[in-house]
Design a protein around this motif. Structure first.
Motif, PDB file in Angstrom:
ATOM      1  N   TRP A  36       3.973  14.594   1.512  1.00 12.63           N
ATOM      2  CA  TRP A  36       5.584  14.414   0.485  1.00 12.63           C
ATOM      3  C   TRP A  36       5.741  13.121   0.641  1.00 12.63           C
ATOM      4  CZ3 TRP A  36       9.791  12.643   3.045  1.00 12.63           C
ATOM      5  CH2 TRP A  36      11.211  13.031   2.928  1.00 12.63           C
ATOM      6  N   VAL A  37       5.147  12.037   2.157  1.00  8.83           N
ATOM      7  CA  VAL A  37       5.762  10.851   1.944  1.00  8.83           C
ATOM      8  C   VAL A  37       4.517  10.185   1.303  1.00  8.83           C
ATOM      9  CG1 VAL A  37       5.579   9.077   4.360  1.00  8.83           C
ATOM     10  CG2 VAL A  37       6.964  11.931   4.343  1.00  8.83           C
ATOM     11  N   ARG A  38       3.562  10.476   1.364  1.00  4.46           N
ATOM     12  CA  ARG A  38       2.493  10.121   0.961  1.00  4.46           C
ATOM     13  C   ARG A  38       2.716   9.673  -0.128  1.00  4.46           C
ATOM     14  NH1 ARG A  38      -2.301  12.104   2.640  1.00  4.46           N
ATOM     15  NH2 ARG A  38      -2.515  10.230   4.377  1.00  4.46           N
ATOM     16  N   ALA A  39       2.922  10.755  -1.425  1.00  3.25           N
ATOM     17  CA  ALA A  39       3.593  11.105  -2.851  1.00  3.25           C
ATOM     18  C   ALA A  39       4.800   9.759  -3.082  1.00  3.25           C
ATOM     19  CB  ALA A  39       3.959  12.767  -3.262  1.00  3.25           C
ATOM     20  N   ARG A  40       4.725  10.072  -1.962  1.00  2.00           N
ATOM     21  CA  ARG A  40       6.376   8.586  -2.165  1.00  2.00           C
ATOM     22  C   ARG A  40       6.379   7.572  -2.800  1.00  2.00           C
ATOM     23  NH1 ARG A  40       7.471  13.024  -3.022  1.00  2.00           N
ATOM     24  NH2 ARG A  40       9.038  13.678  -4.069  1.00  2.00           N
ATOM     25  N   GLY A  41       4.638   6.966  -2.136  1.00  2.00           N
ATOM     26  CA  GLY A  41       4.215   5.921  -1.554  1.00  2.00           C
ATOM     27  C   GLY A  41       4.685   5.045  -0.661  1.00  2.00           C
ATOM     28  N   VAL A  42       4.187   5.780   0.397  1.00  2.00           N
ATOM     29  CA  VAL A  42       4.653   5.202   1.862  1.00  2.00           C
ATOM     30  C   VAL A  42       3.290   6.024   2.544  1.00  2.00           C
ATOM     31  CG1 VAL A  42       6.057   5.283   3.945  1.00  2.00           C
ATOM     32  CG2 VAL A  42       7.180   5.989   1.705  1.00  2.00           C
ATOM     33  N   ASP A  43       2.799   5.068   3.306  1.00  2.00           N
ATOM     34  CA  ASP A  43       1.704   4.567   4.459  1.00  2.00           C
ATOM     35  C   ASP A  43       2.751   4.714   5.551  1.00  2.00           C
ATOM     36  OD1 ASP A  43      -0.767   4.290   5.607  1.00  2.00           O
ATOM     37  OD2 ASP A  43      -1.535   3.079   4.252  1.00  2.00           O
ATOM     38  N   GLN A  44       1.868   5.811   5.792  1.00  2.79           N
ATOM     39  CA  GLN A  44       1.911   5.928   7.276  1.00  2.79           C
ATOM     40  C   GLN A  44       1.690   5.107   8.331  1.00  2.79           C
ATOM     41  OE1 GLN A  44       3.912   9.971   8.746  1.00  2.79           O
ATOM     42  NE2 GLN A  44       2.787  10.583   6.748  1.00  2.79           N
ATOM     43  N   ALA A 122      12.860  -0.321   4.716  1.00  8.28           N
ATOM     44  CA  ALA A 122      13.892   0.243   3.145  1.00  8.28           C
ATOM     45  C   ALA A 122      12.855   1.073   3.155  1.00  8.28           C
ATOM     46  CB  ALA A 122      14.130  -1.157   3.235  1.00  8.28           C
ATOM     47  N   ILE A 123      10.791   0.680   3.165  1.00  6.25           N
ATOM     48  CA  ILE A 123      10.547   0.979   1.961  1.00  6.25           C
ATOM     49  C   ILE A 123      10.100   2.387   2.130  1.00  6.25           C
ATOM     50  CG2 ILE A 123       8.974   1.296   4.330  1.00  6.25           C
ATOM     51  CD1 ILE A 123       6.250   0.450   2.371  1.00  6.25           C
ATOM     52  N   LEU A 124      11.177   3.575   2.859  1.00  3.42           N
ATOM     53  CA  LEU A 124      10.734   4.696   3.191  1.00  3.42           C
ATOM     54  C   LEU A 124      11.807   4.894   2.645  1.00  3.42           C
ATOM     55  CD1 LEU A 124       9.512   7.665   3.444  1.00  3.42           C
ATOM     56  CD2 LEU A 124      10.459   7.630   5.723  1.00  3.42           C
TER      57      LEU A 124
END
Length: 129
Positions: A36-44, A122-124
């Motif tokens: 879900w996080v990856r689908a939003r363009g966030v690289d953990q 903010a990126i998230l």
């Protein structure tokens, strides 16, 4: 917006009766949250390296409604319930053919390397709205 993640039940996920061991539902929903996080363009990984922020589960409220079994194809649905300054709460459900087997409300907290809570980056926050 609801995110959907599909997974299959493998033999290793089950007990002797071929029923998913209760703790494995937590693994299924964890994988779905990562996607879900990856689908939003966030690289953990990058978030950890550049801002020193990681996420920790603070609370899980779970209901086991029906058993999943060996070789079932499951769908994990994830949606935002609430976003706070340093935390977010997600509603997740595990389904089989549209039937809800398991539900959870998961509260995640953004923390730094010392384990102290920090504001959600903010990126998230931006991709969530």
């Amino acid at each position: 917006m609801i995110h959907s993640f599909n997974c299959r039940v493998y033999y290793e996920d089950t007990d002797l009766a071929g029923i998913v061991y209760y703790a494995n539902y937590l693994r299924f929903i964890e994988r779905a949250r990562s996607e879900w996080v990856r689908a939003r363009g966030v690289d953990q990984r990058a978030l950890k390296e550049t801002e020193g922020v990681v996420f920790a589960v603070r609370r899980v409220e779970a209901d086991y409604l029906q058993p999943a079994k060996f070789d079932d194809e499951l769908t994990v649905l994830t949606e935002v319930e609430n976003i706070g300054g340093a935390s977010m709460t997600l509603k997740q459900s595990v389904t089989r053919d549209g039937v809800i087997l398991f539900t959870a409300v998961v509260t995640l907290v953004a923390i730094n390397a010392n384990g102290a809570p920090v504001r959600l980056p903010a990126i998230l926050r931006k991709p969530l709205h």
